[in-house]
Design a protein around this motif. Structure first.
Motif, PDB file in Angstrom:
ATOM      1  N   ASN A  86      -6.181   2.854  -3.813  1.00  0.00           N
ATOM      2  CA  ASN A  86      -5.234   2.064  -3.020  1.00  0.00           C
ATOM      3  C   ASN A  86      -4.011   1.685  -3.840  1.00  0.00           C
TER       4      ASN A  86
ATOM      5  N   ALA B 142      -2.100  -4.454  -3.699  1.00  0.00           N
ATOM      6  CA  ALA B 142      -3.019  -3.625  -2.932  1.00  0.00           C
ATOM      7  C   ALA B 142      -4.432  -3.709  -3.489  1.00  0.00           C
ATOM      8  N   THR B 143      -4.537  -3.777  -4.821  1.00  0.00           N
ATOM      9  CA  THR B 143      -5.863  -3.863  -5.443  1.00  0.00           C
ATOM     10  C   THR B 143      -6.500  -5.222  -5.200  1.00  0.00           C
TER      11      THR B 143
ATOM     12  N   ALA C 145      -7.580  -5.195  -1.689  1.00  0.00           N
ATOM     13  CA  ALA C 145      -8.765  -4.348  -1.527  1.00  0.00           C
ATOM     14  C   ALA C 145     -10.028  -5.122  -1.846  1.00  0.00           C
TER      15      ALA C 145
ATOM     16  N   SER D 139      -7.604   3.211   3.387  1.00  0.00           N
ATOM     17  CA  SER D 139      -6.313   2.937   2.746  1.00  0.00           C
ATOM     18  C   SER D 139      -5.621   1.716   3.325  1.00  0.00           C
ATOM     19  N   SER D 140      -6.361   0.852   4.020  1.00  0.00           N
ATOM     20  CA  SER D 140      -5.750  -0.305   4.681  1.00  0.00           C
ATOM     21  C   SER D 140      -5.004  -1.247   3.732  1.00  0.00           C
TER      22      SER D 140
ATOM     23  N   ALA E 142      -3.282  -0.558   0.982  1.00  0.00           N
ATOM     24  CA  ALA E 142      -1.994   0.058   0.650  1.00  0.00           C
ATOM     25  C   ALA E 142      -1.053   0.038   1.851  1.00  0.00           C
TER      26      ALA E 142
END
Length: 303
Positions: free
Chosen positions: A82, A111-112, A115, A131-132, A134
């Motif tokens: 991601n 993004a991390t 996640a 990939s939500s 990102a």
């Protein structure tokens, strides 16, 4: 000498884990897939390849901070991809190298972190994050920093078997924000390295997705450029373990969702694939009455 061997082994394990994390971009926990995927991006654009490395490294560093070593998502190399996708988006949409690099690092970090949160939330429903993170992060900064220049016209391509075959391969390239049949063919090879059927599903999804977009009104030049197949390809890959019928439903749903998002006027990215896959996973569980707890993190955990 023993210390040196242990050190080399540890570095080899880290490199393999890093490559597996890149492979998760196409839903494969496979080191060879990750290496070939990076090569595909490098062939398309060295600039994008730098973005991929920046994002993957940032994502893996942040994952060490936010997650335990024995956590399933950490163990299955699910954090770096991601970050890589978020960084790729920055390099794809921003022309200025300094700005793109800065945004890539920050986007990969957020993004991390996201996640980590979404993994905990979606695990209650046994859904993968895909990939939500990102997508969400990119949607947040894109309206503020997008450089609205002339992107150039898509060249006209004559219809025929060869152009359609090239379009099927080219349809895989936008998964990594690349373009062209060669990067797409290398991505297909990366999937083949994990399991031959994965390459088949991806190419079938890309071809059918492009055909459905054509029936939905997309111009021949857009369809044959490969811009219409990647969400359908990813949806087919995600739903294939559930069965052929679900894979077909997922790719059709991805195309329909993509058409709707395009009409709204926002960048769809891989949101159609994510939404379609979630819907099909939920549908399959409802129809099958499945209540067993499964591993919702990895679609294809092949070493």
């Amino acid at each position: 000498m023993s210390t040196a061997f242990h050190s080399n082994a540890a570095f080899g394990d880290q490199l393999r884990s890093f490559s597996r994390a890149i492979g998760q971009i196409v839903l494969q926990r496979n080191a060879a897939t990750g290496a070939l995927l990076f090569f595909a991006v490098l062939c398309a654009s060295p600039r994008l390849a730098c973005g991929l490395l920046i994002g993957a490294v940032t994502g893996n560093v942040i994952s060490v901070i936010v997650e335990n070593d024995d956590a399933p998502a950490f163990r299955d190399d699910l954090y770096g991809f991601n970050g890589a996708l978020a960084a790729l988006a920055a390099f794809a949409f921003l022309d200025d190298p300094s700005r793109a690099t800065a945004v890539a690092i920050v986007a990969a970090m957020f993004a991390t972190f996201l996640a980590n949160t979404l993994t905990r939330v979606l695990s209650r429903y046994r859904l993968p994050i895909f990939s939500s993170p990102a997508i969400i992060v990119t949607w947040c900064w894109l309206p503020l920093l997008i450089e609205r220049g002339d992107t150039g016209a898509i060249p006209q391509v004559a219809a025929g078997f060869i152009p359609m075959l090239q379009a099927a391969f080219a349809g895989l390239a936008p998964i990594t924000f690349a373009t062209g049949a060669l990067p797409g063919a290398l991505i297909a090879a990366a999937l083949f390295a994990s399991r031959p059927s994965q390459a088949g599903w991806a190419l079938a999804g890309s071809a059918l997705g492009a055909a459905l977009h054509g029936l939905g009104g997309a111009s021949d030049s857009v369809v044959l450029s490969g811009a219409c197949g990647f969400n359908a390809a990813l949806a087919a890959l995600a739903a294939a373990p559930l069965g052929k019928r679900y894979a077909l439903v997922a790719l059709v749903a991805a195309v329909l969702i993509e058409r709707v998002i395009d009409c709204i006027g926002i960048a769809a990215l891989t949101a159609p694939f994510v939404l379609a896959s979630w819907a099909v996973i939920a549908l399959e569980r409802r129809l099958s009455g499945s209540s067993k707890q499964g591993d919702s993190h990895v679609v294809h955990p092949h070493a």
